[in-house]
Motif scaffolding. Structure first.
Motif, PDB file in Angstrom:
ATOM      1  N   HIS A  81       1.776  56.118 -13.523  1.00  0.00           N
ATOM      2  CA  HIS A  81       3.043  55.322 -13.811  1.00  0.00           C
ATOM      3  C   HIS A  81       3.725  55.777 -14.940  1.00  0.00           C
ATOM      4  O   HIS A  81       3.002  56.400 -15.875  1.00  0.00           O
ATOM      5  CB  HIS A  81       2.990  53.661 -13.844  1.00  0.00           C
ATOM      6  N   VAL A  82       5.041  55.425 -15.238  1.00  0.00           N
ATOM      7  CA  VAL A  82       5.678  56.034 -16.521  1.00  0.00           C
ATOM      8  C   VAL A  82       6.587  54.514 -17.094  1.00  0.00           C
ATOM      9  O   VAL A  82       7.096  54.085 -16.223  1.00  0.00           O
ATOM     10  CB  VAL A  82       6.500  57.038 -16.454  1.00  0.00           C
ATOM     11  N   ILE A  83       6.586  54.169 -18.127  1.00  0.00           N
ATOM     12  CA  ILE A  83       7.357  53.201 -18.683  1.00  0.00           C
ATOM     13  C   ILE A  83       8.203  53.887 -20.075  1.00  0.00           C
ATOM     14  O   ILE A  83       7.497  54.520 -20.938  1.00  0.00           O
ATOM     15  CB  ILE A  83       7.051  51.952 -19.193  1.00  0.00           C
ATOM     16  N   ALA A 107       8.982  54.158 -13.500  1.00  0.00           N
ATOM     17  CA  ALA A 107       8.479  54.752 -12.159  1.00  0.00           C
ATOM     18  C   ALA A 107       6.845  54.512 -11.621  1.00  0.00           C
ATOM     19  O   ALA A 107       6.018  54.231 -12.775  1.00  0.00           O
ATOM     20  CB  ALA A 107       8.657  56.218 -12.232  1.00  0.00           C
ATOM     21  N   ILE A 108       6.738  54.508 -10.380  1.00  0.00           N
ATOM     22  CA  ILE A 108       5.134  54.138  -9.912  1.00  0.00           C
ATOM     23  C   ILE A 108       5.019  55.195  -9.188  1.00  0.00           C
ATOM     24  O   ILE A 108       5.843  55.654  -8.075  1.00  0.00           O
ATOM     25  CB  ILE A 108       4.886  53.170  -9.458  1.00  0.00           C
ATOM     26  N   PHE A 109       3.871  56.133  -9.120  1.00  0.00           N
ATOM     27  CA  PHE A 109       3.289  56.966  -8.156  1.00  0.00           C
ATOM     28  C   PHE A 109       2.187  56.750  -7.727  1.00  0.00           C
ATOM     29  O   PHE A 109       1.344  56.515  -8.089  1.00  0.00           O
ATOM     30  CB  PHE A 109       3.434  58.321  -8.960  1.00  0.00           C
ATOM     31  N   ASP A 110       2.345  56.697  -6.225  1.00  0.00           N
ATOM     32  CA  ASP A 110       0.928  56.271  -5.391  1.00  0.00           C
ATOM     33  C   ASP A 110       0.470  57.656  -4.718  1.00  0.00           C
ATOM     34  O   ASP A 110       1.021  57.966  -3.440  1.00  0.00           O
ATOM     35  CB  ASP A 110       1.631  55.346  -4.391  1.00  0.00           C
ATOM     36  N   GLY A 111      -0.680  57.946  -5.356  1.00  0.00           N
ATOM     37  CA  GLY A 111      -1.160  59.312  -4.841  1.00  0.00           C
ATOM     38  C   GLY A 111      -2.045  59.135  -3.430  1.00  0.00           C
ATOM     39  O   GLY A 111      -2.574  57.809  -3.298  1.00  0.00           O
ATOM     40  N   ALA A 118       0.258  62.821  -7.940  1.00  0.00           N
ATOM     41  CA  ALA A 118       0.818  61.234  -8.697  1.00  0.00           C
ATOM     42  C   ALA A 118       0.962  61.659 -10.143  1.00  0.00           C
ATOM     43  O   ALA A 118       1.611  61.499 -10.807  1.00  0.00           O
ATOM     44  CB  ALA A 118       0.099  60.286  -8.291  1.00  0.00           C
ATOM     45  N   LYS A 119      -0.210  62.050 -10.833  1.00  0.00           N
ATOM     46  CA  LYS A 119      -0.162  62.760 -12.305  1.00  0.00           C
ATOM     47  C   LYS A 119       0.779  63.635 -12.527  1.00  0.00           C
ATOM     48  O   LYS A 119       1.611  63.520 -13.567  1.00  0.00           O
ATOM     49  CB  LYS A 119      -1.615  63.276 -12.455  1.00  0.00           C
ATOM     50  N   PHE A 120       0.898  64.659 -11.606  1.00  0.00           N
ATOM     51  CA  PHE A 120       1.889  65.829 -11.834  1.00  0.00           C
ATOM     52  C   PHE A 120       3.256  65.156 -12.025  1.00  0.00           C
ATOM     53  O   PHE A 120       4.181  65.454 -12.768  1.00  0.00           O
ATOM     54  CB  PHE A 120       1.823  66.692 -10.895  1.00  0.00           C
ATOM     55  N   ALA A 121       3.486  64.366 -11.014  1.00  0.00           N
ATOM     56  CA  ALA A 121       4.846  63.919 -10.682  1.00  0.00           C
ATOM     57  C   ALA A 121       5.301  62.756 -12.179  1.00  0.00           C
ATOM     58  O   ALA A 121       6.375  62.704 -12.740  1.00  0.00           O
ATOM     59  CB  ALA A 121       5.149  62.846  -9.595  1.00  0.00           C
ATOM     60  N   ALA A 122       4.355  62.032 -12.645  1.00  0.00           N
ATOM     61  CA  ALA A 122       4.428  61.178 -13.583  1.00  0.00           C
ATOM     62  C   ALA A 122       4.639  62.216 -14.932  1.00  0.00           C
ATOM     63  O   ALA A 122       5.655  61.540 -15.745  1.00  0.00           O
ATOM     64  CB  ALA A 122       3.115  60.333 -13.704  1.00  0.00           C
ATOM     65  N   LYS A 123       4.208  63.112 -14.757  1.00  0.00           N
ATOM     66  CA  LYS A 123       4.352  64.152 -16.221  1.00  0.00           C
ATOM     67  C   LYS A 123       5.894  64.798 -16.310  1.00  0.00           C
ATOM     68  O   LYS A 123       6.202  65.153 -17.266  1.00  0.00           O
ATOM     69  CB  LYS A 123       3.022  64.892 -16.316  1.00  0.00           C
ATOM     70  N   ASN A 124       6.292  64.826 -15.033  1.00  0.00           N
ATOM     71  CA  ASN A 124       7.329  66.065 -14.835  1.00  0.00           C
ATOM     72  C   ASN A 124       8.559  65.607 -14.324  1.00  0.00           C
ATOM     73  O   ASN A 124       9.820  66.128 -14.458  1.00  0.00           O
ATOM     74  CB  ASN A 124       6.806  67.116 -13.972  1.00  0.00           C
ATOM     75  N   LEU A 125       8.555  64.537 -13.473  1.00  0.00           N
ATOM     76  CA  LEU A 125       9.796  64.086 -12.675  1.00  0.00           C
ATOM     77  C   LEU A 125      10.938  63.742 -13.766  1.00  0.00           C
ATOM     78  O   LEU A 125      11.914  64.134 -13.568  1.00  0.00           O
ATOM     79  CB  LEU A 125       9.523  62.833 -11.932  1.00  0.00           C
ATOM     80  N   HIS A 126      10.608  62.759 -14.730  1.00  0.00           N
ATOM     81  CA  HIS A 126      11.481  62.658 -15.798  1.00  0.00           C
ATOM     82  C   HIS A 126      12.218  63.665 -16.591  1.00  0.00           C
ATOM     83  O   HIS A 126      13.260  63.736 -17.094  1.00  0.00           O
ATOM     84  CB  HIS A 126      10.972  61.494 -16.593  1.00  0.00           C
TER      85      HIS A 126
END
Length: 332
Positions: A81-83, A107-111, A118-126
């Motif tokens: 997740h990211v806040i 954001a919340i990512f459910d792997g 999920a970890k990659f998306a949390a680090k890179n999507l924003h």
């Protein structure tokens, strides 16, 4: 009150199903003490509301996010997740329209099949949202923001698939996602994957046209979602990383946002979860006039996140459970 009253009708080719990863709470204004301390997230703004007031004509509501995660019966935590209460600070030298006074991102990512997607998306999507964000003044801002989110999701998926091939064996990890990009007092909600009501007719037809098939509600009888980050082995069968994007505006009746992975919904129905959270917020409401009001208002959201996540597991959810509440506070 319908937060989506100002939305255009959905595209005919997209699923009109309920979003199982995130929803909005239209509840009485909560505040209260207690609750365990939440972990610090990326660029989490912990300053009290009174010290974070945004004095401009474009922002009426202050936002502050809180999160709790529980492993459940799983052997590892595959959610991320990211806040970012202050997402604007991530833009640095990026030119943004002059009328954008506030940016926030949640954001919340459910792997699944592992935690790496999920970890990659949390680090890179924003980061990709920043790169794709409309530069300067734009004629149709809503259209450009939606394109920004769609492009950012697709780019993040492409980057992870490239990263996955560098491993031996290739990573099979995948992840669904729900994110909220807040621009001033307007929300852009992007949802990727929906594990409960996903395979409506349009999605099933799209999978079949792409050369795949749906068996027992799963792509090839294996994957429960048809839209996700990663899942490289299913990309040729119609699994895509194109999110559904909805737009809505905050109103005086809105008191919080609720985002959660499907682990919460395995223990709660939607209406049940909203009532449960509302009862906690009312129960924990602090006495007025105390000097520590800002602190207790923070604590009540921490309490609500923690209790609803824990009770989802006690009610039978064996999955990872991540619950995020974003307080909406009228600053006028």
């Amino acid at each position: 009150m319908d937060l989506f009253a100002d939305l255009p009708p959905p595209d005919s080719g997209k699923s009109s199903s309920k979003n199982d990863s995130g929803l909005f709470g239209d509840l009485p204004e909560p505040s209260g003490p207690k609750g365990e301390k939440r972990k610090q997230d990326i660029n989490d703004d912990t300053a009290p509301h009174s010290k974070r007031r945004l004095q401009n004509d474009h922002v009426k509501f202050l936002l502050k996010g809180f999160v709790t995660e529980r492993m459940g019966e799983r052997e590892d935590m595959q959610d991320a997740h990211v806040i970012m209460d202050d997402f604007k600070s991530e833009f640095d030298d990026v030119e943004i329209p002059h009328d954008v006074s506030r940016l926030a991102y949640y954001a919340i990512f459910d792997g699944h099949a592992g935690a790496e997607a999920a970890k990659f998306a949390a680090k890179n999507l924003h980061k990709n949202i920043v790169r794709k964000f409309p530069k300067g003044e734009v004629v149709n801002k809503d259209k450009e923001i939606k394109r920004c989110l769609v492009d950012a999701y697709r780019k993040t998926d492409e980057e992870f698939l490239q990263e996955a091939t560098k491993h031996n064996p290739t990573l099979k990890d995948g992840s669904t996602a729900v994110s909220i990009l807040v621009i001033n007092d307007v929300l852009y909600v992007a949802n990727l994957g929906d594990s409960k009501f996903l395979f409506q007719y349009e999605e099933r037809l799209r999978i079949q046209k792409s050369g795949g098939n749906v068996q027992d509600g799963r792509v090839l009888g294996i994957l429960e979602v048809s839209r996700s980050f990663g899942d490289g082995r299913f990309k040729g069968c119609g699994v895509i990383a194109t999110p559904d994007v909805l737009r809505c505006s905050l109103t005086d009746k809105d008191k919080f946002l609720l985002l959660a992975c499907d682990g919460l919904w395995k223990g709660f129905e939607v209406d049940e979860a909203l009532k449960y959270i509302n009862d906690i917020l009312e129960e924990e409401k602090p006495e007025r006039g105390k000097d520590s009001e800002d602190v207790t208002e923070t604590s009540v959201y921490e309490t609500a996140c923690s209790r609803v996540a824990g009770d989802a597991i006690r009610k039978g959810s064996s999955d990872n459970v991540t619950v995020m509440l974003v307080e909406i506070k009228n600053q006028s």
